[in-house]
Design an enzyme around this catalytic site. Structure first.
Site, PDB file in Angstrom:
ATOM      1  N   LYS A 106      21.367  35.219  17.852  1.00  0.00           N
ATOM      2  CA  LYS A 106      20.162  34.640  17.259  1.00  0.00           C
ATOM      3  C   LYS A 106      19.750  33.427  18.085  1.00  0.00           C
ATOM      4  O   LYS A 106      20.610  32.635  18.503  1.00  0.00           O
ATOM      5  CB  LYS A 106      20.460  34.255  15.805  1.00  0.00           C
ATOM      6  CG  LYS A 106      19.254  33.787  15.002  1.00  0.00           C
ATOM      7  CD  LYS A 106      19.630  33.549  13.532  1.00  0.00           C
ATOM      8  CE  LYS A 106      18.443  33.164  12.661  1.00  0.00           C
ATOM      9  NZ  LYS A 106      18.816  32.957  11.251  1.00  0.00           N
ATOM     10  N   SER A 141      15.894  35.484   7.951  1.00  0.00           N
ATOM     11  CA  SER A 141      15.275  35.064   9.190  1.00  0.00           C
ATOM     12  C   SER A 141      15.915  35.669  10.445  1.00  0.00           C
ATOM     13  O   SER A 141      15.301  35.643  11.508  1.00  0.00           O
ATOM     14  CB  SER A 141      15.344  33.540   9.309  1.00  0.00           C
ATOM     15  OG  SER A 141      16.687  33.103   9.387  1.00  0.00           O
ATOM     16  N   SER A 163      19.774  34.816   5.144  1.00  0.00           N
ATOM     17  CA  SER A 163      19.203  35.244   6.428  1.00  0.00           C
ATOM     18  C   SER A 163      20.053  36.196   7.261  1.00  0.00           C
ATOM     19  O   SER A 163      19.562  36.725   8.254  1.00  0.00           O
ATOM     20  CB  SER A 163      18.858  34.032   7.277  1.00  0.00           C
ATOM     21  OG  SER A 163      17.608  33.544   6.885  1.00  0.00           O
TER      22      SER A 163
HETATM   23  N1  GLN Z   1      14.616  33.083   3.403  1.00  0.00           N
HETATM   24  C1  GLN Z   1      15.290  31.843   3.071  1.00  0.00           C
HETATM   25  C2  GLN Z   1      14.429  30.694   3.545  1.00  0.00           C
HETATM   26  O1  GLN Z   1      13.370  30.934   4.009  1.00  0.00           O
HETATM   27  C3  GLN Z   1      16.645  31.815   3.694  1.00  0.00           C
HETATM   28  C4  GLN Z   1      16.607  31.548   5.145  1.00  0.00           C
HETATM   29  C5  GLN Z   1      17.957  31.492   5.776  1.00  0.00           C
HETATM   30  O2  GLN Z   1      18.954  31.928   5.217  1.00  0.00           O
HETATM   31  N2  GLN Z   1      18.003  30.894   6.953  1.00  0.00           N
HETATM   32  O3  GLN Z   1      14.795  29.568   3.473  1.00  0.00           O
END
Ligand code: GLN
Length: 474
Positions: free
Chosen positions: A75, A150, A174
Site C-alpha cells: 500500500k 481504503s 481498510s
Molecule cells: N473507511 C474508514 C475511514 O474512512 C476506515 C479507513 C481505514 O481503515 N483506513 O476512515
C-alpha cells in the site's frame, strides 16, 4: 495461479526461479493493470533485480527465507526508501522517504520481492479507493464496481493475480472491507502486533498493518514474517507472537463461537450477506464448534465514536504537511499564506472534511462533549467485548454490509460511505484482531466476506476458524 506458500517452497528448493515467478506476474499486470489501476507505481526493474538476487542466493546454497521469490504489493502509505510514497495525495508529490518501513524491511529480509506501490483512498480515508488523487481502482471481479477501501489497490492486486500477497493498513476496516469486496483474505492484527514504523499515520491509536492473500495459509505466512516486537515503534508489543502456520489446521472442535446480534442485524446488511454469515456459522458447527448468538450492545455506537476519534487524531497527524517538510509547496507572500495554499491545493475534499471534523471535535468548549465522550464509548465497547470473550473464543459477523457497489454510487454521500465500516470499526476501537474470509457469493454473484473476531493476541485461534471457513466456503 500459484499460492505464495507454493512459490516460496519451489524457489527455496531451486525448482523455480524467482525471476520466472516475477515475469509471470508482470505479464498479468501488463495484461490488466490499465483496466484495474491497482498500482500507483509498478517497480518492474527493481523487482527484477531483487528476484535475481534471490536466485543468486539459492544458487549459492543459501536460504533466502520464507517469502523466497514471492511478489508482494505494498500500500502506498508504507515508506519505501528512495521510492515515491504518495498516500495517493497531491501533497506528497515528489517526496521520497529516506528509510523503509519495518514491514518492508522484514518482507525483503524474508526473500519477498516488492512488486510496486498500490493505490488507496487519500491518506487511507475512505471505503472505495475513489478518494485517490490518481483516480479510482476498479474491482477485478467486476470493473464497473469499487474494490472497497481504503486499501483497494492491495486487495485488487491480489484478486487480479498481480501479486500473491499484499500489505495494507486498517484503521476502521481498510484491510477487511476491500478483502471482502474483492474476494480475498484480509487480516487486521491486534494493535501492536505489527510495527507501524514507516506507516504514514492516519489515526495512530487505531492504525494497524496487515496482509492480503488468496488463502488463509498465505495470509499466515506473511503475518508470521511481519509480526513481532520493534524498538522503532513504542506501541509495538514486546511479546514475540507464536507462529501461525503450525496450528492452522488444528480444527475448531470444541471452540465456542458467538454470532454478534448487533452486527448481523446492523443497518444496511444485505439479506445475501446475512445468509452467508448464517451458513458460515452452520459450517463451523458442523466442524465441531458450538455457535450461539451474543449481544455486544455498545458496538452500535462504534461508528459515531470512530468519526470523532479518527478525525481528531488525523487533524493532528496531518498538521505536519505544511509545505516545508514534505512534498508539495505552493508559494505565498508569507509563511501562513504558503501553508494555507499548500494545504488547499494538496489535500482532497475527504481529507479536508476529516481535518475540519477533527479540529472541531478537539476545540476548546467541545472537547469533552465530543472527543471525551467518544473515548468513553470506546471504553464501553472494549468492556462489552471483554464480557463476550469470557464466554466465546471467537466472534462472527458480516465484514461489509454489502457486496461491491458501483463506482460513484456513494461518492457524494459521505454518511452512506461511512456505513461500509459499521461492522469493522468496533475491533479497531478495542484494539483486537479480526479478519475477513471469503464465504460464497451474494447479490450479482459478487464475493461476500465473513468477519472472524478474537480477543487481543488470539490470532492463532482466529486463523484456525478462518481455515475451517475457507475449507467449507461454497
Ligand atoms: N473507511 C474508514 C475511514 O474512512 C476506515 C479507513 C481505514 O481503515 N483506513 O476512515
Amino acid at each position: 495461479m500459484s499460492a505464495a506458500t507454493e512459490i516460496a517452497a519451489a524457489v527455496r528448493a531451486g525448482r523455480r526461479t524467482a525471476r520466472d515467478v516475477l515475469e509471470e506476474h508482470l505479464a498479468r499486470i501488463d495484461a490488466r493493470e490499465s483496466e484495474v489501476h491497482a498500482f500507483n507505481l509498478v517497480l518492474a526493474d527493481e523487482a527484477r533485480a531483487a528476484a535475481d538476487a534471490v536466485d543468486a542466493l539459492v544458487a549459492s546454497g543459501a536460504d533466502p527465507g520464507p517469502l523466497a521469490g514471492v511478489p508482494v504489493a505494498l500500500k502506498d502509505n508504507l515508506c519505501t526508501r528512495g521510492v515515491p510514497t504518495t498516500c495517493s495525495s497531491r501533497i506528497l508529490a515528489g517526496w521520497r522517504p529516506p528509510y523503509d518501513a519495518t514491514v518492508v524491511q522484514r518482507v525483503v529480509a524474508a526473500g519477498g520481492v516488492v512488486a510496486g506501490k498500490t493505490n488507496l483512498d487519500e491518506f487511507a480515508m475512505g471505503s472505495s479507493t475513489e478518494n485517490s488523487a490518481f483516480g479510482p481502482t476498479r474491482n477485478p471481479r467486476d470493473v464497473s464496481r469499487v474494490p472497497g477501501g481504503s486499501s483497494g489497490g492491495s486487495a485488487a492486486a491480489v484478486a487480479a493475480g498481480f501479486a500473491p500477497l499484499a500489505l495494507g493498513s486498517d484503521t476502521g476496516g481498510s484491510i477487511r472491507q476491500p478483502a471482502a469486496l474483492c474476494g480475498t483474505v484480509g487480516v487486521k492484527p491486534t494493535y501492536g502486533a505489527v510495527s507501524r514504523y514507516g506507516l504514514v499515520a492516519f489515526a495512530s491509536s487505531l492504525d494497524q498493518i496487515g496482509p492480503f492473500a488468496g488463502s488463509v495459509a498465505d495470509a499466515a505466512l506473511l503475518l508470521d514474517v511481519i509480526a513481532g516486537p520493534d524498538p522503532l515503534d513504542s506501541t509495538s508489543s514486546p511479546r514475540v507472537p507464536a507462529a501461525l502456520g503450525p496450528g492452522l489446521r488444528d480444527g475448531v472442535a470444541g471452540l465456542r463461537v458467538g454470532l454478534i446480534d448487533e452486527l448481523v442485524d446492523a443497518e444496511g446488511v444485505e439479506p445475501e450477506v446475512r445468509d452467508a454469515v448464517s451458513r458460515a456459522a452452520a459450517a463451523l458447527e458442523a466442524a465441531g464448534a458450538t455457535v450461539e448468538r451474543v449481544s455486544v450492545p455498545s458496538v452500535v455506537y462504534g461508528l459515531s465514536a470512530y468519526y470523532l476519534i479518527a478525525p481528531a487524531e488525523a487533524s493532528s497527524n496531518l498538521a505536519r504537511y505544511d509545505g516545508v517538510r514534505y512534498g508539495l509547496r505552493v508559494d505565498g507572500d508569507d509563511v501562513a499564506t504558503m501553508n494555507a495554499r499548500t494545504r488547499d491545493v494538496g489535500f482532497g475534499p475527504e481529507v479536508k472534511r476529516r481535518i475540519m471534523l477533527g479540529t472541531y471535535a478537539l476545540s476548546a468548549g467541545y472537547y469533552d462533549a465530543y472527543y471525551g465522550k467518544a473515548q468513553r464509548v470506546r471504553t464501553l465497547i472494549t468492556r462489552d467485548f471483554a464480557r463476550a470473550y469470557e464466554r466465546f473464543d471467537a466472534l462472527l459477523s458480516p465484514t461489509s454490509p454489502t457486496v461491491a457497489f458501483p463506482l460513484g454510487a456513494k461518492a457524494d454521500n459521505p454518511l452512506a460511505m461511512y456505513l461500509s465500516d459499521v461492522c469493522t470499526i468496533p475491533t479497531n476501537l478495542a484494539g483486537h484482531a479480526a479478519a475477513s474470509v471469503p464465504f460464497g457469493t451474494g447479490r450479482d454473484g459478487l464475493p461476500v466476506g465473513v468477519q472472524v473476531l478474537v480477543d487481543a493476541e488470539q490470532e492463532p485461534t482466529m486463523f484456525r476458524v478462518m481455515q475451517a471457513l475457507e475449507e467449507r466456503a461454497s
